[in-house]
Write an enzyme that holds these catalytic residues in place. Structure first.
Site, mmCIF file in Angstrom:
data_model
loop_
_atom_site.group_PDB
_atom_site.id
_atom_site.type_symbol
_atom_site.label_atom_id
_atom_site.label_comp_id
_atom_site.label_asym_id
_atom_site.label_seq_id
_atom_site.Cartn_x
_atom_site.Cartn_y
_atom_site.Cartn_z
ATOM 1 C CG HIS A 47 40.422 45.370 34.724
ATOM 2 N ND1 HIS A 47 41.106 46.232 35.546
ATOM 3 C CD2 HIS A 47 41.339 44.884 33.853
ATOM 4 C CE1 HIS A 47 42.386 46.254 35.183
ATOM 5 N NE2 HIS A 47 42.547 45.448 34.168
ATOM 6 C CG ASP A 62 40.817 47.854 38.477
ATOM 7 O OD1 ASP A 62 40.709 48.209 37.283
ATOM 8 O OD2 ASP A 62 40.349 46.789 38.898
ATOM 9 C CG HIS A 63 43.853 50.280 33.395
ATOM 10 N ND1 HIS A 63 44.198 48.975 33.486
ATOM 11 C CD2 HIS A 63 43.297 50.427 32.166
ATOM 12 C CE1 HIS A 63 43.874 48.338 32.360
ATOM 13 N NE2 HIS A 63 43.324 49.205 31.536
HETATM 14 O O1 LIG Z 1 45.012 45.027 33.002
HETATM 15 C C1 LIG Z 1 44.952 44.594 31.864
HETATM 16 O O2 LIG Z 1 44.184 45.248 30.978
HETATM 17 C C2 LIG Z 1 44.405 45.097 29.577
HETATM 18 C C3 LIG Z 1 43.157 45.649 28.891
HETATM 19 O O3 LIG Z 1 43.036 47.010 29.207
HETATM 20 P P1 LIG Z 1 42.272 48.011 28.221
HETATM 21 O O4 LIG Z 1 42.288 49.311 28.925
HETATM 22 O O5 LIG Z 1 43.061 48.001 26.941
HETATM 23 O O6 LIG Z 1 40.916 47.436 28.007
HETATM 24 C C4 LIG Z 1 44.648 43.655 29.206
HETATM 25 O O7 LIG Z 1 45.037 43.571 27.843
HETATM 26 C C5 LIG Z 1 45.761 43.088 30.062
HETATM 27 O O8 LIG Z 1 45.914 41.694 29.786
HETATM 28 C C6 LIG Z 1 45.472 43.280 31.534
HETATM 29 O O9 LIG Z 1 46.629 42.960 32.286
#
Ligand SMILES: O=C1O[C@H](COP(=O)(O)O)[C@@H](O)[C@H](O)[C@H]1O
Ligand SMILES: NC(=O)C1=CN([C@@H]2O[C@H](COP(=O)(O)OP(=O)(O)OC[C@H]3O[C@@H](n4cnc5c(N)ncnc54)[C@H](OP(=O)(O)O)[C@@H]3O)[C@@H](O)[C@H]2O)C=CC1
Length: 517
Positions: free
Chosen positions: A253, A190-191
């Site tokens: 997230h 989960d980044h």
């Molecule tokens: O996991 C995801 O995250 C992105 C947003 O990530 P961020 O680090 O740029 O805030 C999101 O645009 C995407 O739809 C989703 O799959």
């Protein structure tokens, strides 16, 4: 950190990295740049190799060119040091392989032995699956059947999201992967957990006497978590139209950030201790009892035509690869309760959406007013806020009340900000750097464990199931706006409002900041 500890860490990161999906978008935008930053910062020594894997043909040279271009476009470090680049590029090779063909994996195993010998790698294997989820099972089986798990070092698999589509599909996926890998070998990404400011939540909470004693329902009125994006669905319509905001951002997230805010202090700031506390929060989430309950507490929306900074924008239904009658939500906001001793009665308002006016992730902790006879009854008092700015600006600010200079009774809100990204700038590592580095060192603290994933799906599935019954509650909002008004009304009914992101729109506040504002 002692030099000896440093070198032990580097030694444990020595591995062959198998990048499945090496010709894909994620590899290009995030994974190659992350590997380059780790190398440049000395967090990867010379004893590693990267094998790019996908079906389309590429020579090693072409693959290295792809990596070079991706770094030029997306890395926080430039690749203009030719000597550094050449040394880094030498570690990269490419093999064309179809995941459904076990023969390819046997060949990959032979290539791996050669790479072990060439780069002095002790048989360690890190499999990174930047692939569509339906390939996670087949790739696991073929890694086993192709002999790749027989090397004498450790074996770890990093799995991208989404981990399933709902609880039953996630369970099935997990069962498949468990036939090959043990839970401690599985690193579910989960980044958001790799973001500096999400990890900083623990420090802010547990290292500050200002906040720790107040972190409960006696002092906190509500918590607001916003993940707003300006982008639309881009070229990911095929995936997104089946997923929607709830599954794409909510299940992972948003709930993960909520757990970091709400969890009890772990016995130690590491691994299973943190994950044990996070899963307790997920278990304490109040489940919506009925579909009506979902409709009252969760607002969903879809962007319609609109504009942003003077530019006309299409509606979601006009986007490529989206069903023109789609009822997929590109926005949702929910009121969530954590039914435990600490948080009883405190609403957590969470919202996310595409095509909103600002790209930002912020957590706002709104404190209760003092209740003192001196100021507590005044309705013009601004509540104290602690705001954690996660993305793309990183930092924190607190909003307090001070005496208005020169006045007898006037109270002046003052915001004091530490903007981390302004101060430290380039040195803040990207989430994927941190997570790849952790996986290579065997630290799974900031990856999600199966019990967390399954609890999160159970919570989200109730909402999705109520939504499936009928779609008349889907609200359309103009692209470039802050989403459906119903989400504002939800807070207004409780006597609250969404705080403007970055608080900057409130002109009665004096800012003390290092951003130069
Ligand atoms: O996991 C995801 O995250 C992105 C947003 O990530 P961020 O680090 O740029 O805030 C999101 O645009 C995407 O739809 C989703 O799959
Ligand atoms: N892109 C992003 O920003 C994010 C992506 N993710 C997740 O990461 C994963 C990958 O996403 P993304 O890179 O965008 O996807 P892409 O569609 O861009 O890439 C998919 C990759 O899979 C390879 N592939 C497909 N089928 C096979 C097969 N049978 N055998 C071997 N390789 C195959 C493709 O290569 P080829 O066609 O050459 O075989 C390609 O390299 C997904 O799970 C996604 O949800 C998560 C968060 C953000």
């Amino acid at each position: 950190m002692t030099d000896q500890f440093k070198s032990e860490e580097l030694a444990s990161a020595s591995a062959v990295f198998y990048l499945f999906g090496a010709t894909g978008d994620l590899a290009r935008r995030k994974l190659f740049p992350a590997l380059f930053s780790l190398y440049k910062e000395g967090k990867l020594a010379e004893d590693f190799a990267v094998v790019g894997l996908a079906r389309r043909p590429r020579t090693d040279e072409q693959f290295r060119d792809d990596v070079y271009e991706s770094i030029g476009e997306f890395s926080r470090y430039k690749s203009d040091d030719a000597e550094l680049w050449n040394r880094f590029a030498e570690h990269f090779v490419y093999m064309s392989l179809d995941i459904n063909n076990v023969e390819g994996f046997r060949e990959l195993d032979r290539l791996s032995s050669q790479l072990d010998a060439k780069f002095n790698i002790p048989g360690n294997r890190l499999f990174y699956l930047a692939l569509a989820p339906e390939l996670f099972g087949p790739v696991s089986f073929n890694l086993r059947d192709g002999g790749l798990l027989e090397s004498k070092g450790w074996h770890r698999v990093v799995i991208e999201k989404p981990f399933g589509y709902d609880l039953p599909s996630a369970q099935k996926l997990n069962d498949q992967i468990n036939q090959v890998f043990r839970e401690e070998e599985i690193y579910r990404i989960d980044h958001y957990l790799g973001k500096e400011m999400v990890q900083n939540i623990e420090v802010i909470r547990f290292a500050n006497a200002f906040f720790e004693p107040l972190w409960n329902n006696k002092h906190i009125a509500n918590v607001q978590i916003t993940l707003s994006e300006t982008v639309g669905v881009e070229e990911r319509g095929g995936y997104y139209d089946k997923s929607g905001a709830l599954r794409d951002m909510g299940q992972n997230h948003m709930l993960q950030m909520l757990t970091m805010i709400a969890m009890e202090p772990p016995s130690r700031l590491q691994g299973e201790d943190i994950r044990d506390e996070k899963v307790k929060v997920l278990r304490s989430l109040r489940q919506y009892a009925t579909s009506e309950d979902v409709r009252t507490n969760v607002t969903r929306g879809q962007y319609a035509e609109g504009s942003w900074r003077g530019k006309a924008l299409p509606g979601y239904r006009q986007e490529d690869s989206v069903n023109p009658e789609s009822v997929t939500e590109t926005y949702f906001a929910a009121k969530v309760f954590v039914d435990n001793f600490r948080w009883a009665g405190v609403p957590f308002y969470i919202r996310t959406g595409k095509r909103l006016p600002v790209k930002t992730t912020e957590v706002v902790i709104e404190f209760k007013n003092t209740g003192s006879v001196l100021f507590g009854q005044r309705h013009d008092l601004t509540p104290n806020l602690l705001v954690i700015r996660v993305n793309p600006m990183e930092g924190i600010y607190i909003k307090i009340n001070a005496k208005e200079p020169g006045s007898d009774t006037g109270v002046q809100p003052v915001a004091m900000e530490f903007c981390q990204s302004c101060k430290i700038g380039l040195n803040t590592p990207e989430a994927y750097e941190r997570l790849i580095y952790d996986a290579a060192r065997g630290d799974s603290t900031y990856f999600t464990r199966w019990d967390e994933v399954s609890q999160a799906w159970a919570f989200v599935d109730r909402i999705a199931s109520a939504w499936r019954e009928e779609s008349s509650d889907l609200q359309f909002y103009p692209a470039g706006s802050w989403g459906p008004e119903k989400a504002d009304e939800m807070l207004a009914k409780d006597g609250y409002r969404w705080w403007p992101v970055n608080g900057q729109e409130e002109d009665n506040v004096i800012w003390v900041t290092n951003t130069g504002k």
